[in-house]
Design an enzyme around this catalytic site. Structure first.
Site, PDB file in Angstrom:
ATOM      1  N   CYS A   1      -1.809  -2.116   4.685  1.00 18.93           N
ATOM      2  CA  CYS A   1      -1.400  -0.850   4.417  1.00 18.93           C
ATOM      3  C   CYS A   1      -1.650  -0.517   2.861  1.00 18.93           C
ATOM      4  O   CYS A   1      -0.879  -1.104   2.076  1.00 18.93           O
ATOM      5  CB  CYS A   1       0.064  -0.336   5.017  1.00 18.93           C
ATOM      6  SG  CYS A   1       0.866   0.685   3.914  1.00 18.93           S
TER       7      CYS A   1
ATOM      8  N   CYS B   1       1.216   0.931   0.837  1.00 18.08           N
ATOM      9  CA  CYS B   1       2.400   0.087   0.802  1.00 18.08           C
ATOM     10  C   CYS B   1       2.303  -0.942  -0.516  1.00 18.08           C
ATOM     11  O   CYS B   1       3.354  -1.393  -1.112  1.00 18.08           O
ATOM     12  CB  CYS B   1       2.592  -0.955   2.130  1.00 18.08           C
ATOM     13  SG  CYS B   1       2.848  -0.112   3.678  1.00 18.08           S
TER      14      CYS B   1
END
Lengths: 108, 323
Positions: free
Chosen positions: A31, A34
């Site tokens: 991700c 993230c």
């Protein structure tokens, strides 16, 4: 203090039973937002040392914790104080947003 | 390797150009302004990189015959801009003053001065604005399939929209989800033929035409959608675990309200391809572009704005000699 990883088996002990408020970063390696959050959370864990603990939960490997807290979007950061959720930030929103979240448990 | 052509301004002096935003328009502009020897500050925003940071494979950006991951493309553009001396600050601009000379930009109580500005703040997800959406955000409601798709492994999801970004969301999700239902308010997609055929040829995809979401329902997390057919007004419910909203974008122009002219939808009004209603303030990319909205067009607009900035600086900079 640097951030550290928490897993399903020690979530209770490290998060819910912690005397200090804990900010849990639900993340995954694939991700990209993230990964943008990562250095900022590292910074905050130093700046708020002794006032808040920042831990990381990999959602791929810790499905119990992420489903228990209905994490269906990452990054999601959930703030716990005395075992209870007191705030949540969904998505990466920058340092100020994380600081405002942390303040919910550290001010007053 | 850094190759710098411009001297950074001293404390209290203005930058030749300050670029607000950090998508392809901003970073392309910065490559051109720095190489044109204009001192360049990029106020990138805390969430830098723009919409491409929320994508996976980009197949329509020239030069990458096998495609490139959106975030990797943005990191490369950032590196390229910084290589020629652009200063990159990951902070949000809170306020601008375009009445003063030089212009003033406020970031976290700090003031930056600018001889010229390029507005390249892009656009952000447009939400459905239906009951339940905000409450269930991150609890089944999402706008970023590449971020969240793996969390919906073997689950049922819906995608709302009919353009290229809706198709991309659906194609990312179908790798994980047990079914993907696309709900679109018209009876045909706007998306490119290439994207449409990939969607329509996938047996896990379902399409509900002429319909829109009325309500998003769930306690702790999303449980179902209430939808209605726009032609028959008939309502129905579908059970899903996730809903991905891809109905388009709205321009990020909140801080420019009453500072430069905006159109009725909030886009910056553009004159002469790159100019705003304020002399010395230029604009590039999705923040003014309602037509194309591509990474490559944003980059092109960034290049155009950079050229105009350099011309403007050449015209307006009088050489001051120390006596």
């Amino acid at each position: 203090m640097a951030t550290f990883s928490v897993e399903d088996h020690d979530f209770d002990e490290k998060v819910l039973k912690n005397k200090i408020p804990v900010l849990v970063d639900f993340w995954a390696p694939w991700c990209s937002p993230c990964r943008m959050a990562e250095p900022i959370l590292e910074e905050l864990s130093d700046e708020y040392e002794n006032r808040v603990v920042i831990v990381k939960v990999n959602v791929d490997e810790n499905k119990n914790s992420s489903s228990k807290y209905s994490v269906l979007s990452i990054p999601t950061t959930v703030l716990f104080k005395e075992g209870k959720e007191v705030g949540r930030q969904i998505g990466f929103a920058g340092k100020v947003a994380y600081e405002n979240l942390i303040k919910k448990a550290t001010v007053g | 390797m850094r190759e710098e052509f411009a001297v950074k301004p001293k404390e209290g002096e203005p930058w030749d150009v300050v670029i607000i935003g950090s998508g392809p328009a901003s970073l392309t502009a910065a490559i051109y302004t720095t190489r044109g020897a204009a001192s360049t500050l990029i106020l990138a925003g805390e969430k830098w990189g723009g919409q491409l940071m929320l994508t996976t494979q980009v197949d329509n950006y020239p030069g990458f015959p096998d495609g490139i991951q959106g975030p990797i493309l943005m990191m490369a553009m950032r590196k390229q801009a910084v290589r020629f001396g652009a200063e990159f600050i990951e902070k949000d601009v809170e306020e601008v003053n375009f009445l003063s000379n030089p212009f003033e930009l406020f970031v976290n109580r700090k003031k930056y001065l600018a001889k010229t500005v390029i507005i390249a703040t892009g656009a952000k997800t447009r939400w459905l604005s239906v009951p339940g959406e905000e409450r269930l955000l991150g609890r089944g409601v999402s706008s970023c399939a590449p971020c969240d798709a793996p969390l919906f492994k073997n689950k049922r999801v819906a995608v709302i929209g009919g353009g290229d970004s809706a198709m991309e969301e659906a194609l990312v999700l179908v790798k994980y989800a047990s079914s993907v239902t696309i709900i679109h308010r018209r009876n045909e997609f706007r998306a490119s033929a290439a994207m449409q055929s990939r969607v329509k040829n996938n047996p896990k995809m379902k399409i509900i035409w002429d319909s829109a979401v009325k309500e998003i329902i769930g306690e702790q997390k999303l449980e179902k959608l209430k939808i209605w057919n726009l032609k028959t007004s008939q309502e129905s419910e579908i059970e899903v675990d996730g809903v991905f909203v891809a109905i388009g974008h709205s321009p990020s122009t909140e801080i420019f309200k009453d500072k430069v002219d905006l159109d009725e939808k909030g886009y910056v009004k553009v004159f002469d391809h790159t100019k705003t209603s304020v002399e010395g303030v230029f604009v590039a990319g999705d923040v003014h572009d309602v037509n194309y909205r591509q990474a490559v067009t944003a980059a092109g607009f960034g290049c155009m704005a950079a050229f105009e900035v350099i011309r403007y600086l050449d015209k307006n900079t009088t050489v001051v000699k120390n006596s």
